[in-house]
Design an enzyme around this catalytic site. Structure first.
Site, PDB file in Angstrom:
ATOM      1  N   ALA A  67       0.820  -1.204   0.000  1.00  0.00           N
ATOM      2  CA  ALA A  67       0.000   0.000   0.000  1.00  0.00           C
ATOM      3  C   ALA A  67       0.857   1.259   0.000  1.00  0.00           C
ATOM      4  CB  ALA A  67      -0.919   0.002   1.215  1.00  0.00           C
ATOM      5  N   GLY A 110       0.332  -5.330   0.549  1.00  0.00           N
ATOM      6  CA  GLY A 110      -0.743  -5.376  -0.429  1.00  0.00           C
ATOM      7  C   GLY A 110      -0.356  -6.093  -1.703  1.00  0.00           C
ATOM      8  N   GLU A 113      -0.930  -9.620  -0.950  1.00  0.00           N
ATOM      9  CA  GLU A 113      -2.382  -9.833  -0.924  1.00  0.00           C
ATOM     10  C   GLU A 113      -2.969  -9.874  -2.325  1.00  0.00           C
ATOM     11  OE1 GLU A 113      -3.707  -7.866   3.304  1.00  0.00           O
ATOM     12  OE2 GLU A 113      -2.868  -6.545   1.781  1.00  0.00           O
ATOM     13  N   GLU A 133       3.319  -5.656   7.499  1.00  0.00           N
ATOM     14  CA  GLU A 133       2.562  -4.565   8.117  1.00  0.00           C
ATOM     15  C   GLU A 133       2.845  -4.425   9.613  1.00  0.00           C
ATOM     16  OE1 GLU A 133       0.104  -5.916   4.543  1.00  0.00           O
ATOM     17  OE2 GLU A 133       1.275  -6.880   6.120  1.00  0.00           O
TER      18      GLU A 133
END
Length: 261
Positions: A67, A110, A113, A133
Site C-alpha cells: 500500500a 498489499g 495480498e 505490516e
C-alpha cells in the site's frame, strides 16, 4: 493540452485467450487508492469480455511493494483504503476464469495480498513475499489474514504476519504460498504457457469448478457438497460438456476441442 497520465494498470489481450493484467506505478508499484480503482476497472473490463485465463504481473524487480503508506493517516482513511482493497481484490478473486500471479521480485503487504487473490502463484527464484505490516504497528487490511491463513494454514500465517519477515521463493513453495518457482529469465514465458494451457480448457466447467471450491470453503462441508451437486447438474447444460463427452466416446480422453461455452 497536457498529455493524459499513463494508466497505472493495463490489460494486454493475446490471441490465444490469455489476458495479461500489469501494474505500472513507478518506482515501486505501490498500490495506491488510484491503482486499486484501476484494478477494479480492469477486472470489470475482463468480465465484460472474458478471456480464457489471466496473468497478473508487475515490475521486474518489484511485483508490488504494498500500500501507499502516505495515504494512511488515521482510522477514517484506513476504512476507505481498506474498502478499496477488498473491492478490487475480491473482484479479482471472483473472476470466473483462472488467474495466475507472476511474481518476479518483491511482493510485500498489499502486493502479497494481490497475489493471494489469484488462483495460482508462480515466482522467480529472486522473488520475496511477505506481510510486513506488523513492522509499522498495523495489520494486513487487503485480505492477508484470511487468504494467507486459508492457503498455508493458521500457524504459518501467524508466523509470517506476527514477524513481518520476508520469505524467498523456495520457502514460499515449501509452505504452499507459491505453486511454481522458475528462473528469472523463464518466468514470463512459463506464466504465459501455464495460462495458455488453462485457457484451452472448458472455460464454463472451470468457472463452475472455481465457484464450487471458493464458495464451498465459505461454509460447512455439507453446504459445499450441496453446492457441488447443483453445479454438477448445471455443467451438463454447457456445450463443452457435450463436446467433451462425445469426444471421449469417439476418441478417448484428452482429445476434445472445447469452445468455452
Amino acid at each position: 493540452m497536457p498529455d493524459a497520465p499513463s494508466p497505472l494498470v493495463t490489460i494486454d489481450r493475446h490471441d490465444d485467450g490469455v489476458a495479461v493484467l500489469t501494474l505500472q506505478n513507478p518506482k515501486v508499484n505501490a498500490i495506491s487508492s488510484e491503482v486499486l480503482r484501476q484494478i477494479r476497472a480492469a477486472v470489470d473490463a475482463l468480465n465484460e469480455h472474458l478471456p480464457g485465463a489471466v496473468v497478473v504481473t508487475g515490475g521486474e524487480r518489484i511485483f508490488a511493494a504494498g500500500a501507499d503508506i502516505t495515504e494512511f493517516s488515521g482510522p477514517d482513511e484506513a476504512r476507505v483504503i481498506g474498502g478499496l482493497f477488498l473491492d478490487a481484490f475480491n473482484s479479482l478473486a471472483a473472476l470466473p476464469r483462472p488467474t495466475i500471479a507472476s511474481i518476479s521480485g518483491f511482493a510485500l503487504g498489499g502486493g502479497c495480498e494481490l497475489a493471494l487473490a489469484c488462483d495460482f502463484r508462480i515466482a522467480s527464484t529472486k522473488a520475496k513475499l511477505g506481510q510486513p505490516e506488523i513492522l509499522l504497528g498495523i495489520i494486513p487490511g487487503g485480505g492477508g489474514t484470511q487468504r494467507l491463513a486459508r492457503l498455508v494454514g493458521p500457524a504459518r500465517a501467524k508466523d509470517l504476519i506476527f514477524s513481518g519477515r520476508q520469505v524467498r521463493a523456495e520457502e514460499a513453495r515449501e509452505i504452499g504460498l507459491v505453486d511454481r518457482v522458475v528462473e528469472p529469465d523463464e518466468l514470463h514465458e512459463a506464466s504465459l504457457a501455464w495460462a495458455r494451457e488453462l485457457a484451452a480448457g472448458p472455460s464454463a466447467a472451470i468457472a463452475l469448478a472455481k465457484a464450487a471450491i471458493d464458495q464451498g470453503l465459505e461454509g460447512s462441508e455439507a453446504a459445499g457438497l450441496d453446492l457441488e451437486q447443483d453445479l454438477f447438474v448445471e455443467v451438463f447444460g454447457t456445450a463443452d460438456a457435450r463436446i467433451g463427452i462425445e469426444s471421449f466416446l469417439e476418441h478417448g480422453p484428452g482429445k476434445a476441442d472445447f469452445t468455452g461455452a
